[in-house]
Write an enzyme that holds these catalytic residues in place. Structure first.
Site, PDB file in Angstrom:
ATOM      1  N   LYS A  17       0.824  -1.214   0.000  1.00  0.00           N
ATOM      2  CA  LYS A  17       0.000   0.000   0.000  1.00  0.00           C
ATOM      3  C   LYS A  17       0.860   1.268   0.000  1.00  0.00           C
ATOM      4  O   LYS A  17       0.414   2.326  -0.455  1.00  0.00           O
ATOM      5  CB  LYS A  17      -0.924   0.004   1.218  1.00  0.00           C
ATOM      6  CG  LYS A  17      -1.830  -1.211   1.342  1.00  0.00           C
ATOM      7  CD  LYS A  17      -2.906  -1.235   0.294  1.00  0.00           C
ATOM      8  CE  LYS A  17      -3.783  -2.472   0.382  1.00  0.00           C
ATOM      9  NZ  LYS A  17      -4.684  -2.496   1.512  1.00  0.00           N
ATOM     10  N   ASP A  18       2.094   1.172   0.490  1.00  0.00           N
ATOM     11  CA  ASP A  18       2.978   2.348   0.494  1.00  0.00           C
ATOM     12  C   ASP A  18       3.234   2.872  -0.911  1.00  0.00           C
ATOM     13  O   ASP A  18       3.447   4.071  -1.101  1.00  0.00           O
ATOM     14  CB  ASP A  18       4.331   2.003   1.132  1.00  0.00           C
ATOM     15  CG  ASP A  18       4.239   1.782   2.632  1.00  0.00           C
ATOM     16  OD1 ASP A  18       3.470   2.503   3.292  1.00  0.00           O
ATOM     17  OD2 ASP A  18       4.947   0.893   3.133  1.00  0.00           O
TER      18      ASP A  18
END
Length: 496
Positions: free
Chosen positions: A130-131
């Site tokens: 998700k980063d």
């Protein structure tokens, strides 16, 4: 680039990327998509294949974000995708070469006449894929708010990784507050500590008494209250936000180029003759694999998109049978790959819109059936027969199979993988084809699910040094019922 709602609202209106960036859902509850997908050429692929990640991101993003000045967009991409941000390479946190690569391709080995690899997406600040999108989203939000003098209250829901990635991306950002909903006591200890230990004044964690789908429903309910949304400047970072999805499109191009490294293809090679690559994607909310669908629609030579689910197999059921049947809380399992404990896949609507030939009236009817009947059945229609044309196949994993896969990958390749990535590897092996590389998108680093790693390998997961003692830090959060009004009241009370 003009953006439209999957449900047809505002047909004939023009919406730019910046118009939809802060808002999330369209006003009719639909999801935004480009009116037409940009198309890549063989010449562009040849020019892009050796670019650094930040420059590749710029090239892909500018086809979707043409209302942002190119000089600003290039600067945002280079600010986001820096080696010092993605320096947490598993077991090798000091490797500057791996950090500079941002998303290294890690070859596991040759199986069934082809190469099976992992695309490392978890070297960012919260050790999860998700980063890759959230870091960009944080910089886009700050850039846009500074331009307009606005502020934004982000409301999000997480099953584990979205929340911490969003909070780490938004902490300290000017003009931004984050209200993050998570299912109470249903994340791993590491995931919980990552989120709840943050003490930043603009971060608010709300533990919802229920499952992830309850939290996600609250986000949608608040977003559909247009008066409240406007009054409190509500935005979203969940994958219903188009910018999240388009940021993820970039690493499909990166993974593709890494997988065909050494194979001949250039500007003179017809696009149809470029090598094919398959991707296996652990899937819950369909956002990550939806980005692959978009990359394929743009012309990236993707052979198969393998949707890997856990015991919450609503997506696998659809791709096998044509039946989309959401589950309630009582039928949603709490598993050892908890970030996929989702039984109502929000991003699925974007794919169904394309599957139906972009017919908003038919899409509205189907998702009305979701709300009133709990699902829909395309098994007998020609629409379901067209699924194969989009490259989708699927499979399901269980606790026993993911533990066995973790153990096998460790013993065979001396590589430790997390539970979700294990679901991806296990299902990918069902679809290996000679001569077509298979790339599994890594979900997170193993330390985030240490309990299952200990069960599988009888050893501790590798922990990057920056995360020593995380679980012992003080935690700040508030437990709330699964009630949209209570969440609205909390936002109102904590917004200046």
């Amino acid at each position: 680039m003009n953006y439209i709602s999957t449900r047809g609202a505002g047909a004939g209106e023009r919406h730019t990327f910046s118009d939809i960036l802060l808002g999330g859902l369209a006003k009719d509850g639909g999801l935004y998509l480009p009116a037409d997908y940009p198309q890549v050429s063989a010449a562009e692929l040849a020019r892009w294949r050796d670019l650094p990640y930040a420059d590749l991101a710029f090239e892909v993003l500018r086809t979707f974000c043409d209302d942002i000045p190119e000089s600003d967009l290039r600067e945002l991409a280079r600010k986001t995708y820096r080696a010092d941000v993605y320096a947490h390479a598993r077991g090798d946190a000091t490797s500057s070469e791996r950090a500079a690569d941002i998303t290294p391709l890690h070859k596991l080995g040759d199986e069934n006449g082809t190469t099976l690899s992992l695309l490392e997406l978890s070297n960012g600040p919260t050790l999860a894929f998700k980063d890759m999108a959230m870091q960009l989203l944080g910089n886009l939000f700050e850039y846009t708010l500074a331009k307009t003098g606005q502020h934004l209250n982000i409301l999000g829901a997480t099953s584990g990784d979205t929340g911490s990635a969003a909070e780490y991306a938004m902490r300290g950002k000017q003009g931004v507050r984050v209200f993050m909903l998570s299912p109470n006591k249903k994340m791993s200890a590491f995931q919980t500590a990552q989120m709840y230990s943050l003490q930043d004044a603009n971060i608010f964690n709300l533990a919802v008494e229920g499952v992830f789908d309850d939290a996600q429903d609250i986000v949608k309910a608040v977003s559909n209250d247009h008066a409240f949304k406007a009054r409190y400047a509500i935005g979203t970072v969940n994958s219903i936000n188009w910018a999240r999805v388009v940021a993820q499109v970039v690493y499909y191009f990166r993974g593709y180029f890494a997988a065909i490294r050494g194979l001949k293809a250039d500007a003179s090679t017809p696009l149809a003759d470029w090598p094919k690559v398959s991707f296996a994607v652990p899937s819950g909310n369909f956002g990550n694999v939806c980005a692959g669908h978009i990359a394929r629609m743009m012309g990236l030579p993707i052979h198969r998109l393998v949707v890997a689910t856990n015991e919450n197999d609503v997506l696998d059921e659809f791709f096998r049978t044509g039946i989309y049947r959401v589950r309630g809380a009582a039928e949603t399992f709490h598993t050892t790959s908890p970030s996929m404990d989702i039984s109502k896949a929000s991003n699925f609507e974007r794919f169904v819109y394309d599957l139906l030939g972009r017919d908003p009236a038919r899409l509205r009817a189907l998702f009305h059936d979701v709300e009133t009947k709990g699902g829909f059945d395309l098994a007998a229609s020609g629409d379901f027969a067209r699924v194969a044309q989009f490259g989708f196949v699927s499979g399901r994993s269980t606790h026993d199979t993911r533990v066995a896969t973790i153990r096998d990958v460790w013993q065979r390749y001396q590589t430790m993988i997390d539970t979700h990535t294990a679901d991806g590897v296990g299902v990918a092996r069902q679809y290996l084809e000679p001569g077509i590389p298979m790339v599994v998108l890594e979900t997170a680093q193993p330390i985030k699910f240490g309990e299952t790693i200990r069960e599988a390998l009888d050893r501790e997961a590798v922990r990057p040094a920056a995360f020593e003692g995380l679980e012992a830090l003080p935690q700040r959060f508030e437990v709330v019922p699964a009630d949209a009004q209570r969440v609205k009241d909390y936002i109102a009370a904590h917004t200046a």
